[in-house]
Design a protein around this motif. Structure first.
Motif, PDB file in Angstrom:
ATOM      1  N   PHE A   1      28.830 -27.915  41.292  1.00  0.00           N
ATOM      2  CA  PHE A   1      28.998 -26.602  41.883  1.00  0.00           C
ATOM      3  C   PHE A   1      29.566 -25.677  40.814  1.00  0.00           C
ATOM      4  O   PHE A   1      29.992 -26.123  39.749  1.00  0.00           O
ATOM      5  CB  PHE A   1      29.884 -26.649  43.146  1.00  0.00           C
ATOM      6  CG  PHE A   1      31.311 -27.076  42.915  1.00  0.00           C
ATOM      7  CD1 PHE A   1      32.305 -26.133  42.730  1.00  0.00           C
ATOM      8  CD2 PHE A   1      31.654 -28.410  42.912  1.00  0.00           C
ATOM      9  CE1 PHE A   1      33.620 -26.526  42.524  1.00  0.00           C
ATOM     10  CE2 PHE A   1      32.959 -28.816  42.723  1.00  0.00           C
ATOM     11  CZ  PHE A   1      33.949 -27.868  42.525  1.00  0.00           C
ATOM     12  N   ARG A   2      29.541 -24.384  41.100  1.00  0.00           N
ATOM     13  CA  ARG A   2      30.058 -23.397  40.159  1.00  0.00           C
ATOM     14  C   ARG A   2      31.497 -23.047  40.532  1.00  0.00           C
ATOM     15  O   ARG A   2      31.788 -22.785  41.694  1.00  0.00           O
ATOM     16  CB  ARG A   2      29.201 -22.135  40.168  1.00  0.00           C
ATOM     17  CG  ARG A   2      27.800 -22.370  39.668  1.00  0.00           C
ATOM     18  CD  ARG A   2      26.972 -21.113  39.651  1.00  0.00           C
ATOM     19  NE  ARG A   2      26.841 -20.609  41.015  1.00  0.00           N
ATOM     20  CZ  ARG A   2      26.565 -19.351  41.326  1.00  0.00           C
ATOM     21  NH1 ARG A   2      26.403 -18.467  40.382  1.00  0.00           N
ATOM     22  NH2 ARG A   2      26.469 -18.983  42.574  1.00  0.00           N
ATOM     23  N   LEU A   3      32.370 -23.042  39.554  1.00  0.00           N
ATOM     24  CA  LEU A   3      33.762 -22.651  39.726  1.00  0.00           C
ATOM     25  C   LEU A   3      33.972 -21.422  38.870  1.00  0.00           C
ATOM     26  O   LEU A   3      33.671 -21.422  37.683  1.00  0.00           O
ATOM     27  CB  LEU A   3      34.693 -23.781  39.272  1.00  0.00           C
ATOM     28  CG  LEU A   3      36.170 -23.429  39.157  1.00  0.00           C
ATOM     29  CD1 LEU A   3      36.773 -23.210  40.548  1.00  0.00           C
ATOM     30  CD2 LEU A   3      36.923 -24.514  38.423  1.00  0.00           C
ATOM     31  N   GLY A   4      34.477 -20.351  39.474  1.00  0.00           N
ATOM     32  CA  GLY A   4      34.654 -19.124  38.720  1.00  0.00           C
ATOM     33  C   GLY A   4      36.014 -18.505  38.933  1.00  0.00           C
ATOM     34  O   GLY A   4      36.652 -18.693  39.963  1.00  0.00           O
ATOM     35  N   GLY A   5      36.449 -17.776  37.943  1.00  0.00           N
ATOM     36  CA  GLY A   5      37.718 -17.064  38.003  1.00  0.00           C
ATOM     37  C   GLY A   5      38.076 -16.565  36.615  1.00  0.00           C
ATOM     38  O   GLY A   5      37.202 -16.341  35.780  1.00  0.00           O
ATOM     39  N   MET A   6      39.362 -16.418  36.383  1.00  0.00           N
ATOM     40  CA  MET A   6      39.862 -15.957  35.094  1.00  0.00           C
ATOM     41  C   MET A   6      40.480 -17.139  34.356  1.00  0.00           C
ATOM     42  O   MET A   6      41.105 -18.001  34.969  1.00  0.00           O
ATOM     43  CB  MET A   6      40.935 -14.886  35.293  1.00  0.00           C
ATOM     44  CG  MET A   6      40.462 -13.695  36.109  1.00  0.00           C
ATOM     45  SD  MET A   6      39.182 -12.751  35.310  1.00  0.00           S
ATOM     46  CE  MET A   6      40.133 -11.825  34.153  1.00  0.00           C
ATOM     47  N   VAL A   7      40.330 -17.154  33.030  1.00  0.00           N
ATOM     48  CA  VAL A   7      40.992 -18.174  32.224  1.00  0.00           C
ATOM     49  C   VAL A   7      42.453 -17.754  32.103  1.00  0.00           C
ATOM     50  O   VAL A   7      42.758 -16.654  31.642  1.00  0.00           O
ATOM     51  CB  VAL A   7      40.339 -18.310  30.833  1.00  0.00           C
ATOM     52  CG1 VAL A   7      41.068 -19.350  30.001  1.00  0.00           C
ATOM     53  CG2 VAL A   7      38.879 -18.664  30.957  1.00  0.00           C
TER      54      VAL A   7
END
Length: 148
Positions: A54-60
């Motif tokens: 699955f895709r995991l997204g956010g800010m580093v």
């Protein structure tokens, strides 16, 4: 029923059966190849597909990137300002990848709550952010005062 009508009825039924079978095969293949997008908050709540990519997204998260010596392995934290997920990736990171920037990773969760990424995508210009990441960050922002 005349023989002509009987032949037509059989042909119509065969065509309907063929279309139904083709639709079933298409939907099954589509279901197996769909890739979900999840935010770190959803992953922390255990709301993700098990044993599937699955895709995991956010800010580093700033200050979270750690390179493993003598390898291409890197660990960093992806956050939506409400929850954090540790990501491990082995490979060459995109040129635009850096802390404090938006990122989308593709992979799956391991048993020890570590996201094993197969691919890392960094945002490509100053103004763009994938809609899913922007929505997840916007939804999580009012809940956390830590990053203001």
């Amino acid at each position: 029923m005349t023989p002509t009508r009987k032949k037509r009825l059989i042909m119509v039924l065969l065509v309907a059966l063929g279309v139904s079978l083709a639709t079933a095969i298409f939907l099954t293949a589509f279901k197996d190849n769909i890739m979900f997008f999840k935010s770190p908050t959803e992953v922390a709540a255990q709301d993700f597909p098990v044993n599937r990519n699955f895709r995991l997204g956010g800010m580093v998260k700033d200050g979270s990137m750690q390179r493993i010596p003598d390898s291409l392995k890197v660990q960093f934290i992806v956050t939506d300002f409400a929850a954090d997920v540790t990501v491990e990736y082995e490979g060459i990171l995109p040129d635009l990848f850096r802390e404090g920037q938006g990122v989308v990773t593709i992979g799956q969760m391991s048993e020890d709550d570590l996201f094993i990424a197969e691919e890392v995508l960094a945002k490509h210009d100053e103004n763009y952010m994938p809609p899913e990441v922007a929505d997840a960050l916007e939804a999580a922002k009012p809940q956390s005062k830590e990053y203001e």
